[in-house]
Design a protein around this motif. Structure first.
Motif, mmCIF file in Angstrom:
data_model
loop_
_atom_site.group_PDB
_atom_site.id
_atom_site.type_symbol
_atom_site.label_atom_id
_atom_site.label_comp_id
_atom_site.label_asym_id
_atom_site.label_seq_id
_atom_site.Cartn_x
_atom_site.Cartn_y
_atom_site.Cartn_z
ATOM 1 N N UNK A 36 -4.940 -3.434 15.888
ATOM 2 C CA UNK A 36 -5.512 -2.393 15.035
ATOM 3 C C UNK A 36 -4.738 -2.261 13.729
ATOM 4 N N UNK A 37 -3.402 -2.256 13.806
ATOM 5 C CA UNK A 37 -2.571 -2.118 12.608
ATOM 6 C C UNK A 37 -2.716 -3.319 11.695
ATOM 7 N N UNK A 38 -2.764 -4.522 12.271
ATOM 8 C CA UNK A 38 -2.887 -5.724 11.449
ATOM 9 C C UNK A 38 -4.241 -5.775 10.758
ATOM 10 N N UNK A 39 -5.271 -5.314 11.443
ATOM 11 C CA UNK A 39 -6.595 -5.277 10.814
ATOM 12 C C UNK A 39 -6.642 -4.250 9.684
ATOM 13 N N UNK A 40 -5.999 -3.111 9.886
ATOM 14 C CA UNK A 40 -5.953 -2.099 8.833
ATOM 15 C C UNK A 40 -5.200 -2.626 7.615
ATOM 16 N N UNK A 41 -4.120 -3.362 7.870
ATOM 17 C CA UNK A 41 -3.356 -3.952 6.773
ATOM 18 C C UNK A 41 -4.193 -4.979 6.019
ATOM 19 N N UNK A 42 -4.963 -5.794 6.766
ATOM 20 C CA UNK A 42 -5.811 -6.817 6.131
ATOM 21 C C UNK A 42 -6.844 -6.175 5.215
ATOM 22 N N UNK A 43 -7.497 -5.129 5.690
ATOM 23 C CA UNK A 43 -8.521 -4.446 4.890
ATOM 24 C C UNK A 43 -7.898 -3.841 3.637
ATOM 25 N N UNK A 44 -6.738 -3.217 3.793
ATOM 26 C CA UNK A 44 -6.077 -2.584 2.651
ATOM 27 C C UNK A 44 -5.654 -3.633 1.621
ATOM 28 N N UNK A 45 -5.092 -4.746 2.097
ATOM 29 C CA UNK A 45 -4.626 -5.786 1.179
ATOM 30 C C UNK A 45 -5.785 -6.391 0.384
ATOM 31 N N UNK A 46 -6.879 -6.687 1.059
ATOM 32 C CA UNK A 46 -8.037 -7.273 0.376
ATOM 33 C C UNK A 46 -8.639 -6.272 -0.603
ATOM 34 N N UNK A 47 -8.675 -5.002 -0.225
ATOM 35 C CA UNK A 47 -9.210 -3.970 -1.121
ATOM 36 C C UNK A 47 -8.376 -3.855 -2.391
ATOM 37 N N UNK A 110 6.521 -0.356 7.146
ATOM 38 C CA UNK A 110 6.142 -0.409 5.723
ATOM 39 C C UNK A 110 4.811 -1.137 5.540
ATOM 40 N N UNK A 111 3.807 -0.730 6.327
ATOM 41 C CA UNK A 111 2.503 -1.374 6.279
ATOM 42 C C UNK A 111 1.846 -1.221 4.905
ATOM 43 N N UNK A 112 2.012 -0.047 4.271
ATOM 44 C CA UNK A 112 1.397 0.144 2.961
ATOM 45 C C UNK A 112 2.047 -0.749 1.922
ATOM 46 N N UNK A 113 3.377 -0.841 1.983
ATOM 47 C CA UNK A 113 4.081 -1.681 1.016
ATOM 48 C C UNK A 113 3.688 -3.140 1.158
ATOM 49 N N UNK A 114 3.627 -3.635 2.403
ATOM 50 C CA UNK A 114 3.341 -5.041 2.614
ATOM 51 C C UNK A 114 1.884 -5.392 2.361
ATOM 52 N N UNK A 115 0.999 -4.402 2.391
ATOM 53 C CA UNK A 115 -0.388 -4.694 2.047
ATOM 54 C C UNK A 115 -0.531 -4.965 0.554
ATOM 55 N N UNK A 116 0.402 -4.417 -0.242
ATOM 56 C CA UNK A 116 0.392 -4.675 -1.689
ATOM 57 C C UNK A 116 1.191 -5.930 -2.006
ATOM 58 N N UNK A 117 2.419 -5.990 -1.490
ATOM 59 C CA UNK A 117 3.269 -7.169 -1.711
ATOM 60 C C UNK A 117 3.868 -7.587 -0.383
ATOM 61 N N UNK A 118 3.730 -8.846 0.019
ATOM 62 C CA UNK A 118 3.208 -9.980 -0.757
ATOM 63 C C UNK A 118 1.738 -10.306 -0.540
ATOM 64 N N UNK A 119 0.985 -9.489 0.210
ATOM 65 C CA UNK A 119 -0.378 -9.885 0.540
ATOM 66 C C UNK A 119 -1.352 -9.748 -0.633
ATOM 67 N N UNK A 120 -1.554 -8.502 -1.107
ATOM 68 C CA UNK A 120 -2.513 -8.320 -2.204
ATOM 69 C C UNK A 120 -2.056 -9.066 -3.449
#
Length: 213
Positions: A36-47, A110-120
């Protein structure tokens, strides 16, 4: 905008965004996380990546005009940067290795941070992608409908990125980290060709070279 042009822009955006090269980065960042957390991170990063690239489509050229920079100059500079970026993909450390190097902490804190860097950024919305969307939506050369199609193509690729991230673990088991590295280098070679073509096209626009065949 004919089918050949649409396909050309789709390939260009696919290469600079490099969805497959993002997979190992995503897997490293989400190691140990729940599904669930990894999917939420994926959606946030792509957004986040989509909003960044969309802002460059809408405001990128306006910023250039405000600074008095012609699109031909930006296209030449962008082509050079894209070419250098492509060389790092071909000859340097692979994209996954380079971006995952220091990702040893548990990502839950730090899921919010990692959704921006380095993913997004810079994995999905890379510098090359930012430059490419500005070049592909030149207000002086392309109509609003053309730019809308380009934005739609970018959105479609983002949906592909999201699907790949949601299926990251099975895909990586299939191709392996070596396979991902090979694909990233092939994408780098295609990107180098796109970069050279961008520079030559700009030279034609300013009259330095005759029209390309």
């Amino acid at each position: 905008m004919n089918l050949q042009k649409i396909l050309q822009e789709f390939i260009t955006l696919w290469v600079v965004i490099d969805p497959i090269g993002t997979l190992p980065v995503f897997l490293a960042v989400t190691a140990g996380m729940s599904v669930t957390a990894s999917r939420r991170l994926a959606v946030r990063a792509v957004t986040v990546a989509f909003m960044v690239l969309l802002s460059f489509i809408v405001l990128g050229q306006l910023m250039l005009e405000a600074l008095g920079i012609s699109l031909a100059s930006f296209q030449i500079a962008g082509g050079i940067v894209l070419f250098l970026f492509a060389l790092t993909m071909i000859f340097g450390d692979s994209k996954p290795d380079r971006e995952v190097a220091d990702e040893s902490e548990h990502p839950d804190a730090f899921i919010k941070e990692k959704s921006v860097y380095p993913l997004a950024m810079p994995s999905i919305a890379s510098p090359g992608a930012m430059l490419a969307v500005v070049i592909l939506t030149d207000n002086d050369r392309f109509s609003i409908s053309h730019q809308f199609i380009t934005a739609t193509l970018m959105a479609l690729i983002m949906l592909v990125v999201l699907a790949l991230l949601l299926l990251a673990h099975p895909i990586l088991r299939l191709i392996g980290t070596t396979g991902a590295s090979v694909i990233s280098r092939v994408m780098g070679l295609l990107l180098a060709a796109v970069a050279v073509n961008a520079v030559l096209t700009a030279f034609v626009q300013i009259g330095v070279l005759p029209a390309l065949p």
